[in-house]
Motif scaffolding. Structure first.
Motif, short mmCIF file in Angstrom:
data_model
loop_
_atom_site.label_atom_id
_atom_site.label_comp_id
_atom_site.label_asym_id
_atom_site.label_seq_id
_atom_site.Cartn_x
_atom_site.Cartn_y
_atom_site.Cartn_z
N GLU B 38 0.87 -1.16 0.00
CA GLU B 38 0.00 0.00 0.00
C GLU B 38 0.91 1.22 0.00
N ALA B 39 0.57 2.20 -0.78
CA ALA B 39 1.40 3.41 -0.81
C ALA B 39 0.50 4.63 -0.67
N MET B 40 1.04 5.68 -0.07
CA MET B 40 0.34 6.95 0.01
C MET B 40 1.19 8.00 -0.68
N ILE B 41 0.59 8.71 -1.58
CA ILE B 41 1.33 9.74 -2.30
C ILE B 41 0.66 11.08 -2.06
N GLN B 42 1.46 12.06 -1.67
CA GLN B 42 0.92 13.42 -1.49
C GLN B 42 0.82 14.11 -2.83
N GLY B 43 -0.23 14.87 -3.01
CA GLY B 43 -0.34 15.66 -4.22
C GLY B 43 0.79 16.67 -4.28
N PRO B 44 1.52 16.74 -5.41
CA PRO B 44 2.67 17.64 -5.49
C PRO B 44 2.26 19.10 -5.34
#
Lengths: 491, 165
Positions: B38-44
């Motif tokens: 599972e990964a969480m990516i912040q909006g750039p």
């Protein structure tokens, strides 16, 4: 978490006074397995990887993973100097990391005077570790990890049963030595065919050795106990020339498991060749039993005994079973067909050519592989509608367009035009631009939504982003949608 | 079972946990199965995705790292390179070899020397700069090309919705 999984990593250095060593450690890692180099080999393009990593990678696609230059496993050469650097670093690492951590803890404790006691405890722990005595859990894990890493330089694979490792006693493997005295060991059955080749092989080996004299001496320090018996590398077979029976015989000759389809045996043999040759590359050859243990691990994770329920991880392969896929997704396809029929019924007038088209769609929809292709033909179909209005005037011609080559995606676009015999007459009366726009925003968008539905379905079927859908999307670039907006944006 | 793939996945997991790139966290959903992450990516920052957090799921094949994982967003994300069902279409996730359509260089595609970290960084930069050459979500690509302000406000609305604002 299983403590066997506790592995040394470059991040161990971070937040210590020796943080700069993280980069050094990274540089000593193989880019494929992300661990310390184990029997580093240098490729023709001068990149270095672990022997087993690069061999597996080359047998998969024959290219260097770093620069994509094509290469062959037979051209790999040992990078003995790097091996020595790695083993020296590994020997120094446990001490260095302990000092670095103690230093860090000291610094932390100095800042928080309340925890002074802890620093004393820490240095005690280190003393204990050095004596090999009992340690606290976290410490013992750390040392375990560093010991593990040391072992890993010696063995090609980190094996679960270390007791199996008996390099000094290879005699228990049920093999006999070559009677001509070349030192090779083999199964009794293999002696006969070997005798014919023995002399030639010795010659070839001598020639190979004289060509790479460095290889024989470079690693002497790293390998004080060089195994006396020379091991010959084996090569992959010409699998396509071997029938299943012959392949099975070969596997039996090598003493490898010979169950499963030919394809599985080929994969197993390739894996074996890589394991075996990686062991030959190493300064410490491993026993056949040890290698077979690794092959068994492979068998249980990727080979014939791998859990089959893991279809979710499936990746599009060349031998993709199109018919099976069509069968499995029959429901989706029939739903799409039903959708198409319903839409068709919504339009009042229906020429005969229409239902023909739907039939054609049904048959082509059962071949998902064809969809990308037919998707590609779409732009042509629609551009012919735009450019020459009389394309529709001839029903047989448009039926040709609509039938087998066009799939689900295409049908909605073309059929709505097909169904409407008046359209060719109406269209020329419209201004050219308006018509273009209409085709794009109306039909074009619609059709694209359909094509998206197709991808959506194909992906819900657990084949996400596989080749066909990618191929299917790419031709969209040619669609009028992108050539026209550029006209629009200019205005 | 210490297969090549699980060893490497664990190595990557440890690396990502101790030294994560900015705006990214990732790890196995369950430590018993290293093949599902599972990964969480912040909006750039500086993009309409700014402020959003996008959860995604990574599935690894048994022959990882020879073959790439697949990545699927677990939330609605309106983006030209993400399919409506959340699957990410980016060259680094495509199996090694040449693209039959010649849209991608072989060097852009997956290779065993890539890593989860590099994938996630690539996806983050893909979020910031969509590639409309071969879009996965054609409607989003059209909107991005032709009606950028509408695209931006739709994305911002989605982000706000996902944050429960």
């Amino acid at each position: 978490m299983d403590s066997a999984y506790d592995v040394p990593d470059s991040t161990d250095w971070l937040n210590t006074p020796l943080a700069a060593l993280a980069d050094l450690e990274n540089a000593l890692h193989c880019q494929i397995c992300k661990e310390f180099y184990d029997t580093p080999m240098i490729t023709s393009c001068s990149h270095t990887f672990c022997s087993r990593c690069i061999r597996t990678s080359l047998s998969a696609d024959g290219r260097c993973p770093a620069c994509r230059a094509s290469d062959q496993a037979s051209k790999l050469r040992n990078n003995w100097q790097l091996q020595e650097v790695v083993s020296t670093f590994l020997a120094a690492r446990p001490q260095a990391i302990q000092i670095a951590r103690a230093e860090r803890d000291n610094a932390n404790n100095a800042r928080k005077p309340g925890k002074r006691k802890r620093a004393v405890l820490d240095s005690d722990e280190i003393a204990e570790v050095e004596k090999g005595g009992r340690t606290t859990r976290s410490k013992s894990r750390r040392t375990e990890a560093s010991q593990l890493s040391q072992q890993e330089t010696i063995e090609v694979e980190d094996s679960e049963g270390d007791d199996d490792f008996e390099p000094e006693q290879p005699k228990d493997d049920g093999l006999v030595e070559c009677p001509l005295g070349c030192g090779k060991r083999m199964k009794i059955e293999a002696v006969e065919p070997h005798l014919d080749r023995c002399e030639d092989e010795k010659e070839a080996e001598k020639r190979a050795k004289s060509r790479t004299p460095l290889g024989a001496f470079g690693g002497s320090r790293a390998s004080p106990r060089q195994t006396p018996r020379p091991q010959d590398r084996i090569s992959e077979l010409n699998y396509s020339l071997l029938k299943e029976g012959a392949m099975r015989k070969k596997m039996d000759e090598l003493g490898l498991p010979s169950f499963g389809s030919k394809q599985l045996m080929v994969r197993r043999h390739t894996e074996w060749v890589n394991l075996w040759n990686a062991s030959c590359d190493s300064s410490r050859a491993r026993s056949k039993r040890d290698l077979l243990h690794d092959l068994d691990t492979w068998e249980r994770t990727q080979g014939g005994k791998a859990p089959t329920s893991s279809q979710g991880h499936a990746i599009m392969r060349k031998d993709f079973d199109g018919a099976g896929w069509a069968n499995k997704n029959k429901d989706d396809f029939s739903r799409l067909i039903a959708d198409a029929r319903r839409k068709k019924n919504a339009t009042p007038a229906e020429p005969a050519s229409k239902s023909e088209g739907v039939e054609g769609m049904g048959s082509s929809a059962t071949h998902p592989d064809e969809n990308p292709m037919s998707d590609g033909t779409l732009p042509q179909a629609s551009s012919s509608q735009q450019c020459s209005g009389n394309a529709h005037a001839n029903p047989s011609e448009s039926a040709e367009l609509g039938a087998p080559t066009l799939s689900t995606n295409g049908m909605h676009g073309t059929s709505s035009n097909l169904d409407n015999p008046q359209s060719p007459i109406q269209q020329p009366s419209e201004p050219a631009n308006g018509h273009l726009e209409k085709t794009i925003s109306g039909n074009g968008g619609d059709r694209r939504r359909e094509s998206q539905d197709y991808h959506l379905n194909s992906q819900d079927g657990k084949e996400p982003c596989e080749l066909p859908s990618h191929v299917a999307t790419s031709p969209l670039k040619k669609m009028p949608m992108f050539s026209i907006p550029h006209e629009l944006s200019e205005t | 079972m210490n297969s090549v793939a699980s060893k490497r996945l664990f190595q990557e997991y440890k690396h990502l946990t101790t030294d994560p790139p900015e705006g990214i966290t990732a790890g196995p959903v369950n430590e018993d199965d290293l093949f599902l992450w599972e990964a969480m990516i912040q909006g750039p920052e500086g993009t309409p995705y700014e402020g959003g957090v996008f959860p995604a799921e990574l599935k690894f094949p048994k022959d990882y790292p020879l073959m790439p994982p697949t990545m699927k967003f677990q939330c609605d994300i309106w983006h030209p390179n993400v399919y409506a069902n959340g699957v990410v279409c980016i060259s680094i996730l495509h199996p090694p070899g040449d693209d039959p359509n010649h849209y991608e260089q072989a060097s852009e595609r997956w290779s065993p020397i890539q890593s989860v970290e590099k994938i996630l960084i690539s996806v983050m930069s893909m979020i910031a700069e969509p590639n409309d050459e071969s879009p996965a979500n054609v409607d989003a690509a059209r909107m991005w090309r032709e009606r950028r302000s509408e695209f931006d406000s739709r994305v911002k609305a989605d982000v706000r919705k996902s944050l429960g604002l």
